[in-house]
Design a protein around this motif. Structure first.
Motif, PDB file in Angstrom:
ATOM      1  N   ALA A   1       0.814  -1.214   0.000  1.00  0.00           N
ATOM      2  CA  ALA A   1       0.000   0.000   0.000  1.00  0.00           C
ATOM      3  C   ALA A   1       0.846   1.261   0.000  1.00  0.00           C
ATOM      4  O   ALA A   1       0.312   2.355  -0.205  1.00  0.00           O
ATOM      5  N   ASN A   2       2.149   1.130   0.266  1.00  0.00           N
ATOM      6  CA  ASN A   2       3.054   2.285   0.292  1.00  0.00           C
ATOM      7  C   ASN A   2       2.608   3.368   1.277  1.00  0.00           C
ATOM      8  O   ASN A   2       2.771   4.562   1.024  1.00  0.00           O
ATOM      9  N   GLY A   3       2.018   2.937   2.391  1.00  0.00           N
ATOM     10  CA  GLY A   3       1.649   3.878   3.439  1.00  0.00           C
ATOM     11  C   GLY A   3       0.494   4.790   3.100  1.00  0.00           C
ATOM     12  O   GLY A   3       0.385   5.890   3.663  1.00  0.00           O
ATOM     13  N   THR A   4      -0.409   4.369   2.212  1.00  0.00           N
ATOM     14  CA  THR A   4      -1.548   5.209   1.834  1.00  0.00           C
ATOM     15  C   THR A   4      -2.822   4.369   1.773  1.00  0.00           C
ATOM     16  O   THR A   4      -2.785   3.181   1.449  1.00  0.00           O
ATOM     17  N   PHE A   5      -3.943   5.004   2.077  1.00  0.00           N
ATOM     18  CA  PHE A   5      -5.258   4.399   1.868  1.00  0.00           C
ATOM     19  C   PHE A   5      -5.752   4.761   0.477  1.00  0.00           C
ATOM     20  O   PHE A   5      -5.493   5.861  -0.030  1.00  0.00           O
ATOM     21  N   ASP A   6      -6.493   3.841  -0.131  1.00  0.00           N
ATOM     22  CA  ASP A   6      -7.071   4.127  -1.442  1.00  0.00           C
ATOM     23  C   ASP A   6      -8.217   5.119  -1.346  1.00  0.00           C
ATOM     24  O   ASP A   6      -8.350   6.012  -2.182  1.00  0.00           O
ATOM     25  N   ALA A   7      -9.046   4.956  -0.320  1.00  0.00           N
ATOM     26  CA  ALA A   7     -10.240   5.805  -0.213  1.00  0.00           C
ATOM     27  C   ALA A   7     -10.518   6.122   1.253  1.00  0.00           C
ATOM     28  O   ALA A   7     -10.254   5.304   2.141  1.00  0.00           O
ATOM     29  N   VAL A   8     -11.060   7.317   1.487  1.00  0.00           N
ATOM     30  CA  VAL A   8     -11.472   7.750   2.823  1.00  0.00           C
ATOM     31  C   VAL A   8     -12.933   8.166   2.745  1.00  0.00           C
ATOM     32  O   VAL A   8     -13.325   8.932   1.851  1.00  0.00           O
ATOM     33  N   ILE A   9     -13.750   7.647   3.677  1.00  0.00           N
ATOM     34  CA  ILE A   9     -15.160   8.013   3.758  1.00  0.00           C
ATOM     35  C   ILE A   9     -15.339   8.901   4.987  1.00  0.00           C
ATOM     36  O   ILE A   9     -15.075   8.467   6.124  1.00  0.00           O
ATOM     37  N   LEU A  10     -15.738  10.150   4.772  1.00  0.00           N
ATOM     38  CA  LEU A  10     -15.915  11.123   5.851  1.00  0.00           C
ATOM     39  C   LEU A  10     -17.405  11.198   6.196  1.00  0.00           C
ATOM     40  O   LEU A  10     -18.222  11.596   5.364  1.00  0.00           O
ATOM     41  N   ASN A  11     -17.736  10.793   7.405  1.00  0.00           N
ATOM     42  CA  ASN A  11     -19.142  10.714   7.795  1.00  0.00           C
ATOM     43  C   ASN A  11     -19.333  11.382   9.154  1.00  0.00           C
ATOM     44  O   ASN A  11     -19.070  10.806  10.195  1.00  0.00           O
ATOM     45  N   TYR A  12     -19.774  12.640   9.123  1.00  0.00           N
ATOM     46  CA  TYR A  12     -20.060  13.372  10.363  1.00  0.00           C
ATOM     47  C   TYR A  12     -21.533  13.754  10.353  1.00  0.00           C
ATOM     48  O   TYR A  12     -21.932  14.614   9.592  1.00  0.00           O
ATOM     49  N   ASN A  13     -22.342  13.125  11.167  1.00  0.00           N
ATOM     50  CA  ASN A  13     -23.756  13.518  11.136  1.00  0.00           C
ATOM     51  C   ASN A  13     -24.446  13.406  12.482  1.00  0.00           C
ATOM     52  O   ASN A  13     -25.663  13.433  12.541  1.00  0.00           O
ATOM     53  N   SER A  14     -23.694  13.289  13.570  1.00  0.00           N
ATOM     54  CA  SER A  14     -24.366  13.087  14.845  1.00  0.00           C
ATOM     55  C   SER A  14     -24.019  14.128  15.898  1.00  0.00           C
ATOM     56  O   SER A  14     -24.852  14.474  16.724  1.00  0.00           O
ATOM     57  N   TRP A  15     -22.800  14.610  15.900  1.00  0.00           N
ATOM     58  CA  TRP A  15     -22.340  15.444  17.000  1.00  0.00           C
ATOM     59  C   TRP A  15     -22.150  16.909  16.607  1.00  0.00           C
ATOM     60  O   TRP A  15     -21.969  17.758  17.459  1.00  0.00           O
ATOM     61  N   ILE A  16     -22.138  17.206  15.331  1.00  0.00           N
ATOM     62  CA  ILE A  16     -21.722  18.529  14.876  1.00  0.00           C
ATOM     63  C   ILE A  16     -22.930  19.434  14.709  1.00  0.00           C
ATOM     64  O   ILE A  16     -23.894  19.092  14.013  1.00  0.00           O
TER      65      ILE A  16
END
Length: 512
Positions: A269-284
């Motif tokens: 993976a060379n120290g990287t993620f392929d994809a990031v899912i950002l899910n903020y919907n409860s506390w903000i």
């Protein structure tokens, strides 16, 4: 000596002679031996520590890969991974051999949910052991074929990271199960027929009325990929670095957490993620979300975690909504989120990530509206109006606001409308367990299908012609159309085509 030596006659003389004997010809040799021994011990200790680090960083991924190759269940469905190209570069050949994520839709057996063992944390499950408290029976409009009664089986070599609150944890674990994970009732063990097959490692835990995950990694998933979860209860930006972290409500994070996740990746993976899912919907709070903060989250996901694809999740109706104004503010945030993704695509180049949107709010709002109509609340039929722009704002949302208690909307969690006493109990439904977390046994099939479909838009070779590299504008045009179709088909209550729901149909996010 030929003559006898004089013997000491006093205590002082005897002590002087002892000191002289200690500092005799053997003194320097003894001191040198002590130094050499201490140096050897220190070198041995350093070698031992180095061996431990080497084993954890280099040999463990090798063992995981070896287990994967030896396991016929995993190796028979794993993808051919092209290491000579970046995830978003199109292969010079067409065909499914270059697809990095595919999925199948399987009809659920009668009486069973889409997931085999959806233990999304003991606090976030929707148990129905007692039918007098919670019913598995959904409103009639949700019982149709191809609406919710299917499971998604995902095969992928992608390394994905879910960032957000406990709802993001539900996303992570639901996707894990679709990729072959089989969670245990005990959150700190893995229940599988073969414990070497799939591993979910808790890298960090917290205590908040019970243990909760802060960092976790699931490896040896179907297809060879890895899935990770990072609990951050506010937008991920530099302003929150080193602030109070969960279970405190500071929304903080630190570099140590980031390094733990990156070290868990396999060497290729060379120290990287392929994809990031950002899910903020409860506390903000809706008032704390800005364009700039979302841009910073995207930049951090790209620069710190190496993500080439970033998926933003829209905010649904939840217990955060206490007034019409707050619901309008959440709707405004969703519009802003879509605008951020659209602007990224308009200015995209090969060094920037693709930014996509999962219309989770559209899907769950349709569920909520359908349940509310079943309770007798006067709202529009989402099957007829959901294609209209801003459809969820056109109804009188105040009819959804009556609370079962200060935290729970009656229309969100009740299967039957209570009609006695100021705060009556009600028969709970199988849609939401607490007006914030979801019954993934019910929504897991569509959730995993929607995420897989979006990832396939970017990572699979679905360009027009399927054999061409394609220009940047063609890539963006394709991905924009693909994103819309994925959301229309899976993040809604549109029935799934029966031809797709069988073991012989493999979906790959391509028009073909």
């Amino acid at each position: 000596y030929p003559y006898p030596q004089p013997q000491p006659t006093t205590t002082i003389q005897r002590n002087e002679m002892k000191r002289e004997e200690v500092k005799g010809p053997c003194y320097k040799r003894t001191r040198r031996n002590h130094l050499l021994g201490a140096s050897a011990c220190l070198i041995g200790l350093l070698l031992f520590l180095g061996l431990i680090l080497f084993d954890s960083k280099f040999l463990e991924p090798f063992r995981l890969e070896q287990s994967r190759n030896e396991n016929p269940l995993l190796s028979s469905t794993s993808h051919t991974k092209t290491k000579t190209r970046s995830p978003l570069q199109r292969a010079n050949h067409g065909g499914s051999s270059a697809d990095r994520i595919t999925f199948q839709l399987h009809p659920a057996l009668p009486g069973e949910g889409p997931l085999r063992n959806a233990s999304m944390g003991m606090s976030y499950r929707c148990p129905a052991e007692d039918e007098t408290k919670r019913t598995k029976t959904l409103p009639p409009v949700l019982q149709g074929q191809g609406i919710l009664n299917f499971a998604t089986v995902v095969t992928s070599d992608l390394n994905t990271l879910f960032i957000g609150d406990s709802v993001a944890q539900q996303f992570s674990e639901a996707m894990d199960e679709s990729r072959g994970m089989f969670h245990s009732w005990n959150r700190f063990n893995v229940s599988t027929d073969d414990p070497n097959r799939i591993r979910r490692k808790r890298l960090m835990r917290e205590w908040r009325g019970g243990y909760r995950e802060t960092l976790s990694v699931s490896s040896l998933l179907r297809g060879g990929g890895l899935s990770a979860y990072w609990r951050i209860t506010d937008l991920w930006d530099t302003a929150n670095r080193n602030k109070p972290m969960p279970p405190a409500e500071g929304g903080g994070w630190n570099k140590r957490q980031k390094k733990k996740l990156l070290r868990a990746l396999p060497p290729e993976a060379n120290g990287t993620f392929d994809a990031v899912i950002l899910n903020y919907n409860s506390w903000i709070s809706p008032t704390n979300v800005t364009n700039e903060r979302y841009e910073e989250s995207i930049n951090l996901a790209s620069s710190k975690m190496g993500a080439k694809v970033i998926i933003l999740v829209t905010y649904p109706f939840s217990r955060l909504v206490k007034s019409k104004e707050e619901w309008e503010a959440i709707h405004h945030n969703n519009q802003m989120l879509r605008s951020v993704a659209r602007n990224h695509r308009l200015t995209w180049n090969i060094t920037n990530p693709y930014v996509l949107v999962l219309e989770f709010a559209n899907f769950t709002n349709q569920l909520l509206w359908s349940n509310a109509r079943n309770l007798g609340i006067n709202l529009s039929d989402p099957r007829q109006v959901s294609r209209e722009k801003d459809w969820a704002l056109k109804d009188n949302v105040t009819s959804l606001l009556p609370m079962l208690n200060p935290w729970l909307h009656t229309a969100s969690i009740c299967a039957k409308y209570p009609n006695s006493s100021p705060q009556p109990p009600c028969l709970l439904n199988y849609i939401s367990c607490d007006d914030m977390h979801w019954c993934t046994e019910t929504i897991g099939g569509r959730l995993s299908a929607g995420l897989s479909c979006l990832l396939g838009c970017a990572f699979n070779d679905c360009q027009p012609g399927d054999n061409n590299e394609g220009t940047g504008e063609e890539s963006i045009s394709h991905i924009t159309l693909c994103e819309k179709k994925c959301n229309d088909r899976f993040m809604s209550l549109t029935p799934i085509d029966p031809q797709w729901m069988n073991a012989n149909s493999t979906l790959r996010s391509c028009e073909a």
